[in-house]
Write an enzyme that holds these catalytic residues in place. Structure first.
Site, short mmCIF file in Angstrom:
data_model
loop_
_atom_site.label_atom_id
_atom_site.label_comp_id
_atom_site.label_asym_id
_atom_site.label_seq_id
_atom_site.Cartn_x
_atom_site.Cartn_y
_atom_site.Cartn_z
CE LYS A 1 -4.47 -1.52 1.66
NZ LYS A 1 -4.28 -2.96 1.96
CD GLU B 1 -10.43 4.97 1.52
OE1 GLU B 1 -10.04 6.13 1.30
OE2 GLU B 1 -9.89 3.97 1.01
CB SER C 1 -0.21 -8.15 -1.18
OG SER C 1 -0.99 -9.02 -0.38
C1 LIG Z 1 -5.12 -3.99 1.55
C2 LIG Z 1 -4.43 -5.24 1.26
C3 LIG Z 1 -4.82 -6.10 0.20
C4 LIG Z 1 -6.03 -5.85 -0.65
O1 LIG Z 1 -6.04 -4.67 -1.38
P1 LIG Z 1 -5.78 -4.63 -2.93
O2 LIG Z 1 -6.10 -3.24 -3.29
O3 LIG Z 1 -6.71 -5.63 -3.58
O4 LIG Z 1 -4.37 -4.98 -3.16
C5 LIG Z 1 -4.07 -7.23 -0.04
N1 LIG Z 1 -3.01 -7.55 0.73
C6 LIG Z 1 -2.62 -6.76 1.76
C7 LIG Z 1 -1.44 -7.17 2.56
C8 LIG Z 1 -3.31 -5.59 2.05
O5 LIG Z 1 -2.91 -4.82 3.08
#
Ligand SMILES: *Cc1c(COP(=O)(O)O)cnc(C)c1O
Length: 391
Positions: free
Chosen positions: A93, A115, A374
């Site tokens: 993020k 948000e 992610s």
């Molecule tokens: C917020 C988040 C997501 C989901 O958000 P996307 O916009 O679909 O990427 C996925 N993995 C993690 C670790 C997150 O913090």
């Protein structure tokens, strides 16, 4: 926002999806942001500054790690992990929040708002607001502030003001509405920093741009390690920002399958219908009154009834494949990756790992797949502890 849709902008369309379905006052503000983004995305100085912070603050490039033990256990294609979990703040993020706050500064913003649902985007926003010395207000549903008290405290440590939103059900949607209201009222001074590849134009396009650094790196890295492209790139999909970043530089490589993984419990693409929600058109889970349905994923970051318009388009056009895994499969993958690779993934990312484990087996050993990891799972350890107690 669904009540007074007066403007249908023609920009930011992905096939029939995307666009901007918002009241006029908000449209004027969004148009200003779109114009600024169009200008600065081509500005070498802006891009140089973005790269500077990605390197010196976020810690990029992050590695593309071969998951040797997992690969061996599955007995198929080599599984590589793109390590967004190693970024400062522990997830992808921050790539987007750095990009957007640099834009906000260029636009002369004196104040940042955002948000947040589970709190992860709120923390990433509060982080960059602290770095750039801008006051920051985070809107969060009251119900969510109670579930995520520690993330509220994190944001406060970082100097942000967290406003619990009591309207509606006190969830993410209500926080978005409160942030948009603030934006319309205070647009002269305020920039709204949106957290995923969703929302009206220009947000999906902008988030794609800032997150595409993920696949820019992974493409170089896989070519260096394997001498050829991967058979597939696999990423979890909530709103779709980590997935679109992981896919971006492979969109024009037809040999690379792009696989988005949704939780079976919140499968907006797999089970949704085309609809306008929150100011844009996408696949969404709707109830019989045509309102977005509440969803219940174990991964808070995937718990969204809609999905980014570009993913909706990739699905409709056949370029992307969208699959589901259950919370149970994701939990198993969380435990496996922790135990045999020494990497505790976020529960969101564990959905992508779970699918990769099933999928890699079906491929020959000389192929490879990339899983976008992610985020890291430290935030989820308490929840997993509780889930295991109940089993
Ligand atoms: C917020 C988040 C997501 C989901 O958000 P996307 O916009 O679909 O990427 C996925 N993995 C993690 C670790 C997150 O913090």
């Amino acid at each position: 926002m669904s009540k007074s849709m007066s403007t249908e902008a023609v920009t930011g369309k992905f096939g029939e999806f995307g666009g901007s379905y918002v009241p006029e006052a908000l449209q004027r503000v969004l148009t200003k942001i779109a114009e600024a983004f169009d200008h600065y995305r081509d500005d070498p100085e802006f891009n140089q500054e973005f790269r500077h912070y990605l390197k010196e603050y976020v810690g990029r490039d992050n590695p593309l790690t071969l998951a040797r033990n997992l690969t061996e256990q599955m007995g198929g294609a080599r599984i590589y992990l793109k390590r967004e979990d190693l970024n400062h703040t522990g997830a992808h993020k921050i790539n987007n929040t750095i990009g957007q706050i640099l834009l906000a500064k260029r636009m002369g913003a004196k104040r940042i708002i955002a948000e947040t649902g589970a709190g992860q985007h709120g923390v990433a926003t509060a982080t960059v607001a602290a770095l750039f010395g801008l006051p920051c207000t985070i809107y969060m549903g009251k119900y969510d502030t109670e579930r995520q008290a520690l993330n509220v405290f994190r944001m406060e440590l970082l100097g942000a003001k967290v406003v619990p939103v009591e309207k509606g059900q006190g969830r993410l949607k209500d926080a978005v509405d409160a942030a948009l209201e603030d934006l319309v009222e205070n647009h002269e001074t305020t920039y709204y920093l949106l957290g995923s590849a969703v929302g009206p134009h220009p947000y999906p396009t902008m988030v794609h741009y800032f997150q595409s650094v993920i696949s820019e790196e992974s493409k170089h890295q896989i070519l260096e390690k394997e001498g050829r492209l991967p058979a597939a790139v696999i990423a979890c999909v909530g709103g779709g920002s980590n997935a679109i970043g992981a896919f971006a530089h492979y969109l024009d490589e037809p040999s690379v399958r792009l696989i988005g993984v949704e939780p079976a419990e919140a499968a907006s693409i797999a089970e949704g219908v085309p609809a306008v929600i929150h100011g844009f058109k996408c696949y969404a889970l709707m109830d019989e009154h045509n309102n977005p349905k509440p969803t219940f994923s174990i991964a808070a970051g995937l718990d969204y009834p809609g999905v980014g318009p570009e993913h909706s388009y990739l699905k409709a056009s056949g370029r992307g494949d969208y699959v589901t895994v259950t919370g149970k499969e994701a939990l198993d993958a969380f435990l496996t990756l922790s135990k045999i690779e020494g990497i505790i993934p976020a529960l969101e990312s564990a959905h992508a790992v779970a699918y990769a484990m099933k999928f890699a087996r079906t491929l020959p050993k000389d192929e490879s797949v990339i899983v976008n990891l992610s985020g890291r799972g430290d935030k989820d350890v308490k929840q997993v502890f509780d889930m295991l107690q109940k089993q």
